[in-house]
Motif scaffolding. Structure first.
Motif, PDB file in Angstrom:
ATOM      1  N   ASP A  46       9.444   7.433   9.741  1.00 28.73           N
ATOM      2  CA  ASP A  46       9.347   6.677   8.499  1.00 28.73           C
ATOM      3  C   ASP A  46      10.486   5.659   8.430  1.00 28.73           C
ATOM      4  OD1 ASP A  46       7.276   8.302   7.937  1.00 28.73           O
ATOM      5  OD2 ASP A  46       8.375   9.612   6.569  1.00 28.73           O
ATOM      6  N   ARG A  47      10.157   4.477   7.998  1.00 27.28           N
ATOM      7  CA  ARG A  47      11.162   3.425   7.909  1.00 27.28           C
ATOM      8  C   ARG A  47      11.491   3.139   6.459  1.00 27.28           C
ATOM      9  NH1 ARG A  47       9.844  -1.829  11.252  1.00 27.28           N
ATOM     10  NH2 ARG A  47      11.888  -2.292  10.396  1.00 27.28           N
ATOM     11  N   THR A  48      12.767   2.911   6.210  1.00 29.58           N
ATOM     12  CA  THR A  48      13.206   2.555   4.866  1.00 29.58           C
ATOM     13  C   THR A  48      13.828   1.167   4.802  1.00 29.58           C
ATOM     14  OG1 THR A  48      15.319   3.658   5.277  1.00 29.58           O
ATOM     15  CG2 THR A  48      13.605   4.956   4.207  1.00 29.58           C
ATOM     16  N   VAL A  49      14.203   0.598   5.955  1.00 28.96           N
ATOM     17  CA  VAL A  49      14.781  -0.742   6.016  1.00 28.96           C
ATOM     18  C   VAL A  49      13.763  -1.669   6.663  1.00 28.96           C
ATOM     19  CG1 VAL A  49      16.652  -2.166   6.897  1.00 28.96           C
ATOM     20  CG2 VAL A  49      17.116   0.187   6.146  1.00 28.96           C
ATOM     21  N   LEU A  50      13.321  -2.660   5.913  1.00 30.89           N
ATOM     22  CA  LEU A  50      12.305  -3.591   6.389  1.00 30.89           C
ATOM     23  C   LEU A  50      12.874  -5.009   6.404  1.00 30.89           C
ATOM     24  CD1 LEU A  50       9.213  -2.269   4.390  1.00 30.89           C
ATOM     25  CD2 LEU A  50       9.857  -1.724   6.731  1.00 30.89           C
ATOM     26  N   ARG A  51      12.541  -5.777   7.458  1.00 25.10           N
ATOM     27  CA  ARG A  51      12.943  -7.173   7.520  1.00 25.10           C
ATOM     28  C   ARG A  51      11.956  -8.021   6.726  1.00 25.10           C
ATOM     29  NH1 ARG A  51      13.557  -5.445  12.992  1.00 25.10           N
ATOM     30  NH2 ARG A  51      15.766  -5.333  13.611  1.00 25.10           N
ATOM     31  N   ARG A  52      12.321  -9.309   6.611  1.00 26.17           N
ATOM     32  CA  ARG A  52      11.434 -10.212   5.872  1.00 26.17           C
ATOM     33  C   ARG A  52      10.083 -10.333   6.560  1.00 26.17           C
ATOM     34  NH1 ARG A  52      12.583 -16.336   3.573  1.00 26.17           N
ATOM     35  NH2 ARG A  52      10.417 -16.777   3.037  1.00 26.17           N
ATOM     36  N   SER A  53      10.091 -10.356   7.893  1.00 27.02           N
ATOM     37  CA  SER A  53       8.810 -10.460   8.609  1.00 27.02           C
ATOM     38  C   SER A  53       7.935  -9.232   8.329  1.00 27.02           C
ATOM     39  CB  SER A  53       9.064 -10.617  10.108  1.00 27.02           C
ATOM     40  OG  SER A  53       9.832  -9.528  10.598  1.00 27.02           O
ATOM     41  N   ASP A  54       8.559  -8.049   8.201  1.00 30.16           N
ATOM     42  CA  ASP A  54       7.784  -6.853   7.884  1.00 30.16           C
ATOM     43  C   ASP A  54       7.135  -6.977   6.511  1.00 30.16           C
ATOM     44  OD1 ASP A  54       8.574  -5.632  10.281  1.00 30.16           O
ATOM     45  OD2 ASP A  54      10.442  -4.932   9.366  1.00 30.16           O
ATOM     46  N   LEU A  55       7.900  -7.479   5.532  1.00 32.11           N
ATOM     47  CA  LEU A  55       7.352  -7.625   4.177  1.00 32.11           C
ATOM     48  C   LEU A  55       6.255  -8.683   4.137  1.00 32.11           C
ATOM     49  CD1 LEU A  55      10.635  -7.431   2.044  1.00 32.11           C
ATOM     50  CD2 LEU A  55       9.023  -5.613   2.588  1.00 32.11           C
ATOM     51  N   GLU A  56       6.422  -9.744   4.934  1.00 33.60           N
ATOM     52  CA  GLU A  56       5.385 -10.785   4.953  1.00 33.60           C
ATOM     53  C   GLU A  56       4.092 -10.249   5.549  1.00 33.60           C
ATOM     54  OE1 GLU A  56       7.249 -13.934   7.064  1.00 33.60           O
ATOM     55  OE2 GLU A  56       8.204 -14.799   5.271  1.00 33.60           O
ATOM     56  N   ARG A  57       4.194  -9.449   6.598  1.00 32.38           N
ATOM     57  CA  ARG A  57       2.988  -8.853   7.166  1.00 32.38           C
ATOM     58  C   ARG A  57       2.363  -7.846   6.190  1.00 32.38           C
ATOM     59  NH1 ARG A  57       5.949  -9.567  12.017  1.00 32.38           N
ATOM     60  NH2 ARG A  57       7.046  -7.587  11.746  1.00 32.38           N
ATOM     61  N   GLN A  58       3.220  -7.115   5.477  1.00 30.64           N
ATOM     62  CA  GLN A  58       2.689  -6.186   4.471  1.00 30.64           C
ATOM     63  C   GLN A  58       1.940  -6.943   3.379  1.00 30.64           C
ATOM     64  OE1 GLN A  58       5.577  -3.433   2.991  1.00 30.64           O
ATOM     65  NE2 GLN A  58       4.354  -2.883   1.207  1.00 30.64           N
ATOM     66  N   LEU A  59       2.472  -8.090   2.980  1.00 25.99           N
ATOM     67  CA  LEU A  59       1.783  -8.904   1.977  1.00 25.99           C
ATOM     68  C   LEU A  59       0.455  -9.425   2.511  1.00 25.99           C
ATOM     69  CD1 LEU A  59       4.732 -10.951   0.425  1.00 25.99           C
ATOM     70  CD2 LEU A  59       3.208  -9.397  -0.788  1.00 25.99           C
ATOM     71  N   ALA A  60       0.432  -9.816   3.799  1.00 27.60           N
ATOM     72  CA  ALA A  60      -0.818 -10.304   4.378  1.00 27.60           C
ATOM     73  C   ALA A  60      -1.884  -9.213   4.373  1.00 27.60           C
ATOM     74  CB  ALA A  60      -0.576 -10.807   5.804  1.00 27.60           C
ATOM     75  N   VAL A  61      -1.485  -7.975   4.693  1.00 21.30           N
ATOM     76  CA  VAL A  61      -2.439  -6.857   4.668  1.00 21.30           C
ATOM     77  C   VAL A  61      -2.904  -6.608   3.238  1.00 21.30           C
ATOM     78  CG1 VAL A  61      -2.707  -4.400   5.112  1.00 21.30           C
ATOM     79  CG2 VAL A  61      -1.435  -5.812   6.724  1.00 21.30           C
ATOM     80  N   THR A  62      -1.989  -6.699   2.287  1.00 20.01           N
ATOM     81  CA  THR A  62      -2.346  -6.457   0.889  1.00 20.01           C
ATOM     82  C   THR A  62      -3.336  -7.496   0.375  1.00 20.01           C
ATOM     83  OG1 THR A  62      -0.153  -5.500   0.512  1.00 20.01           O
ATOM     84  CG2 THR A  62      -1.415  -6.147  -1.431  1.00 20.01           C
ATOM     85  N   MET A  63      -3.140  -8.768   0.757  1.00 19.02           N
ATOM     86  CA  MET A  63      -4.009  -9.843   0.270  1.00 19.02           C
ATOM     87  C   MET A  63      -5.243 -10.034   1.125  1.00 19.02           C
ATOM     88  SD  MET A  63      -2.664 -10.825  -2.471  1.00 19.02           S
ATOM     89  CE  MET A  63      -3.761 -12.210  -2.749  1.00 19.02           C
ATOM     90  N   ALA A  64      -5.452  -9.198   2.144  1.00 22.39           N
ATOM     91  CA  ALA A  64      -6.609  -9.372   3.025  1.00 22.39           C
ATOM     92  C   ALA A  64      -7.916  -9.167   2.280  1.00 22.39           C
ATOM     93  CB  ALA A  64      -6.507  -8.387   4.194  1.00 22.39           C
ATOM     94  N   GLY A  65      -7.945  -8.254   1.324  1.00 19.60           N
ATOM     95  CA  GLY A  65      -9.180  -8.011   0.581  1.00 19.60           C
ATOM     96  C   GLY A  65      -9.624  -9.229  -0.202  1.00 19.60           C
ATOM     97  N   ALA A  66      -8.664  -9.876  -0.910  1.00 20.78           N
ATOM     98  CA  ALA A  66      -9.006 -11.078  -1.671  1.00 20.78           C
ATOM     99  C   ALA A  66      -9.452 -12.203  -0.733  1.00 20.78           C
ATOM    100  CB  ALA A  66      -7.805 -11.520  -2.504  1.00 20.78           C
ATOM    101  N   ALA A  67      -8.757 -12.362   0.415  1.00 23.39           N
ATOM    102  CA  ALA A  67      -9.137 -13.413   1.364  1.00 23.39           C
ATOM    103  C   ALA A  67     -10.538 -13.184   1.915  1.00 23.39           C
ATOM    104  CB  ALA A  67      -8.117 -13.464   2.503  1.00 23.39           C
ATOM    105  N   ALA A  68     -10.893 -11.920   2.217  1.00 19.71           N
ATOM    106  CA  ALA A  68     -12.223 -11.623   2.749  1.00 19.71           C
ATOM    107  C   ALA A  68     -13.306 -11.900   1.721  1.00 19.71           C
ATOM    108  CB  ALA A  68     -12.270 -10.166   3.205  1.00 19.71           C
ATOM    109  N   GLU A  69     -13.043 -11.597   0.471  1.00 20.38           N
ATOM    110  CA  GLU A  69     -14.047 -11.849  -0.568  1.00 20.38           C
ATOM    111  C   GLU A  69     -14.297 -13.348  -0.732  1.00 20.38           C
ATOM    112  OE1 GLU A  69     -13.459  -9.854  -4.256  1.00 20.38           O
ATOM    113  OE2 GLU A  69     -12.922  -7.938  -3.340  1.00 20.38           O
ATOM    114  N   ARG A  70     -13.239 -14.156  -0.607  1.00 20.08           N
ATOM    115  CA  ARG A  70     -13.440 -15.608  -0.708  1.00 20.08           C
ATOM    116  C   ARG A  70     -14.270 -16.102   0.473  1.00 20.08           C
ATOM    117  NH1 ARG A  70     -10.105 -17.505  -4.772  1.00 20.08           N
ATOM    118  NH2 ARG A  70      -8.209 -16.265  -5.145  1.00 20.08           N
TER     119      ARG A  70
END
Length: 629
Positions: free
Chosen positions: A472-496
């Motif tokens: 388990d990781r507790t320290v995330l870099r900015r690139s990790d957070l950006e990829r996490q955001l991309a996964v989170t917004m994938a549902g909205a992007a697919a619906e469009r």
């Protein structure tokens, strides 16, 4: 059958008998003090007419009641009130005497004294007898008598050798650092001479800090069990009363009993209920909570830890505690009890599965990978739910499928079979969930997708379950957070892409992405605003300690924060859309299978994701995992 002997206190019986006798006397005398009412009430003019016609045979004048009782020639009785003027009264009596009626005057000389006794003396005596009775009963129940409400009446138990059901550190898993810290406290209580020989001062208290369900209370009980000490358990809310001084009195009584029972551990659960910062409110006066906290601080200063008394406390809100509680000499150390990692979850599951019949393929380490972030309480609930499901199905042992279903129930609730979705809704949810899986796989997750489902559970319309492949990781870099955001917004992007518009299924995704993006701007310094924190305060608004600080952010800065947050979320959706466009056939294939089977797991899901092409513009580990709806 032999009846049990009843223990009756003679003095209490005397007070009870006295109260009963006085009550009987009161009821008897109450009847004698009521105005006599013979027959029906007649108007005074009617009595005058009867007297003039000679229809009255006799009359009785009641002076104190101011009434006249008459009996006519036929034997009927009636009464009337005297008029206000004495002249009319004398005229009526003269007329009655002239017509041959017998007139008797009753002065009622003793009635005034009887009324005084009934209305004043007897009620006072009855109340005094009852008060004495209740006081005597309370003295028998508690030596404190009427002051018993100010005494501590919590739970006390003797843990350690000879105790029944007392936990030890062998019953605790997933918190090795906390156990190591508390083990020293046990040694201090059991072998104080080892430390006193070196001049070491034992800590007076330890504060267990961690989210709910991580086992803080269990650790406190296990510490008492290992130390062979008396365990005094109390909640912080038990000290907060509306009566002035009660909380402080209970604190004094608790510590007096703990000192007498040393070696002992006093455990105060939910310390924030009584230990909030003093003077943090708006317009506060003499707050009873503050007086209770002051007494707690004095008591912790007034005992010697070398005599075998240690205070443990637990809270999940250390930020609102008074600084005087946390200084050395009171709570000398803070022990962090956080959610367990993968190894800790496996150990906790092993403890809860021990003694339960399980199938051969049930592996605690594998189950632990399927529930990242779970606390000890949630893991215990998972095992219990799995046992209930197995018993409901008539199985002889707990299986992996039961544990999987239990995890889904703990996270999203039971399956909602009454919520029937239409074909369009199923297609929308399937595309939405498939998009999360594809984008997660394209970005090279440090977590493997274990299950994809469009089964409705509670308010969730679908969920992607992951297996953690590494620690388990507790320290995330900015690139990790950006990829996490991309996964989170994938549902909205697919619906469009699929429907040209978004649905209400993106609500939770947008909420999660907005919170993460705002934290990147205001807390992590990952925006053009620079490496600063903006508007982040540890104090709560309701405490009143930071009302001025909350207004320290200008409107221009707030607008820039909103603009930066929106830009980060929009960029994440754009990256997700590019990945989905490059892998749209895979999204469509997964969505079709989800509509047909509702759930895809392991081999089925891995077969689809094997065809996913890597995301453009780099890849890397993404431990955030797909978002849940």
């Amino acid at each position: 059958m032999r009846l049990p002997r009843l223990s009756v206190d003679p003095l209490a019986a005397l007070f009870a008998a006295l109260a009963l006798v006085l009550l009987i006397v009161f009821l008897v005398m109450l009847g004698s003090t009521q105005p006599r009412s013979n027959g029906t009430e007649l108007p005074y003019t009617t009595v005058q007419r009867k007297a003039a016609a000679g229809e009255v045979r006799n009359a009785v004048q009641l002076d104190y009641d101011h009434r006249l009782l008459i009996t006519d020639r036929a034997g009927a009785e009636a009464w009337t009130s005297f008029p206000a003027t004495g002249g009319l009264q004398d005229q009526l009596l003269t007329q009655l005497d002239r017509k041959g009626a017998s007139v008797v005057i009753d002065a009622q000389s003793g009635k005034q004294a009887k009324r005084l006794i009934v209305q004043v003396l007897l009620p006072i005596l009855i109340l005094a007898s009852l008060f004495a009775l209740f006081m005597r009963v309370s003295q028998q129940a508690d030596a404190g008598g009427m002051g018993a409400f100010s005494r501590w009446a919590g739970r006390r138990s003797k843990l350690g050798p000879g105790s029944t059901g007392g936990p030890s550190f062998a019953d605790v898993a997933g918190a090795p650092a906390a156990v190591a810290e508390l083990q020293e406290l046990c040694d201090l209580l059991r072998f104080p001479e080892r430390y006193s020989a070196l001049g070491a001062r034992p800590p007076k208290g330890a504060l267990l800090v961690g989210p709910p369900g991580t086992g803080k209370t269990l650790l406190a009980r296990a510490t008492a069990g290992e130390a062979h000490a008396a365990f005094f358990s109390v909640s912080g809310a038990e000290f907060v009363e509306s009566l002035v001084g009660v909380g402080a009195a209970r604190i004094r009584d608790l510590f007096a009993k703990a000192r007498a029972a040393a070696p002992a551990i006093v455990f105060i659960d939910e310390l924030d209920a009584v230990g909030r910062k003093r003077g943090a409110g708006v317009g506060q006066g003499n707050d009873e909570r503050e007086q209770t906290l002051n007494q707690l601080l004095v008591e912790m200063d007034g005992f010697d830890a070398g005599r075998g008394l240690i205070v443990l406390a637990a809270t999940n809100r250390p930020d609102i505690l008074d600084p005087a509680l946390l200084r050395p000499g009171r709570f000398d150390r803070q022990v962090t009890v956080d959610a367990p990692d993968a190894d800790g979850r496996a150990q906790i599951l092993s403890l809860y599965l021990k003694g339960r019949p399980c199938e051969a393929d049930v592996t605690p380490a594998e189950i632990a990978r399927r529930c990242p972030g779970f606390t000890g309480a949630e893991l215990e609930n998972v095992v219990n739910e799995a046992a209930l499901l197995s018993a409901r199905a008539g199985q002889a042992a707990i299986g992996v499928d039961d544990l999987d279903e239990a995890i889904q129930r703990v996270v999203g609730g039971p399956r909602n079979d009454t919520h029937v979705l239409g074909p369009d809704e199923l297609e929308t949810i399937a595309v939405h969930e498939a998009a999360h899986a594809v984008v997660a796989a394209a970005h090279g997750d440090g977590a493997q997708l274990h299950q994809l489902s469009i089964v409705s559970r509670g308010r969730r319309l679908g969920r992607a379950t992951t297996l953690m492949l590494d620690r388990d990781r507790t320290v995330l870099r900015r690139s990790d957070l950006e990829r996490q955001l991309a996964v989170t917004m994938a549902g909205a992007a697919a619906e469009r892409i699929a429907f040209g518009e978004v649905s209400t299924a993106v609500n939770d995704d947008l909420h999660t992405a907005t919170q993460l993006a705002r934290s990147m701007v205001t807390s992590f310094g990952m925006s053009s605003l620079g490496p600063v924190t903006i508007g982040e305060h540890s104090a709560e608004v309701f405490l009143g300690a930071s009302l001025q600080e909350l207004g320290g952010v200008g409107p221009g800065t707030l607008e820039r924060i909103d603009a930066e947050t929106r830009e980060i979320v929009e960029e994440a959706e754009t990256r997700a859309a590019k990945t989905l466009s490059a892998n749209w056939p895979v999204v469509q294939a997964i969505a079709d299978d989800l509509v047909a089977h509702e759930t895809l797991a392991d081999v089925q899901l891995a077969g689809h994701l094997a065809a996913v092409r890597a995301a453009p513009n780099g890849s890397g580990p993404d431990h955030g995992g797909p978002a849940d709806r």
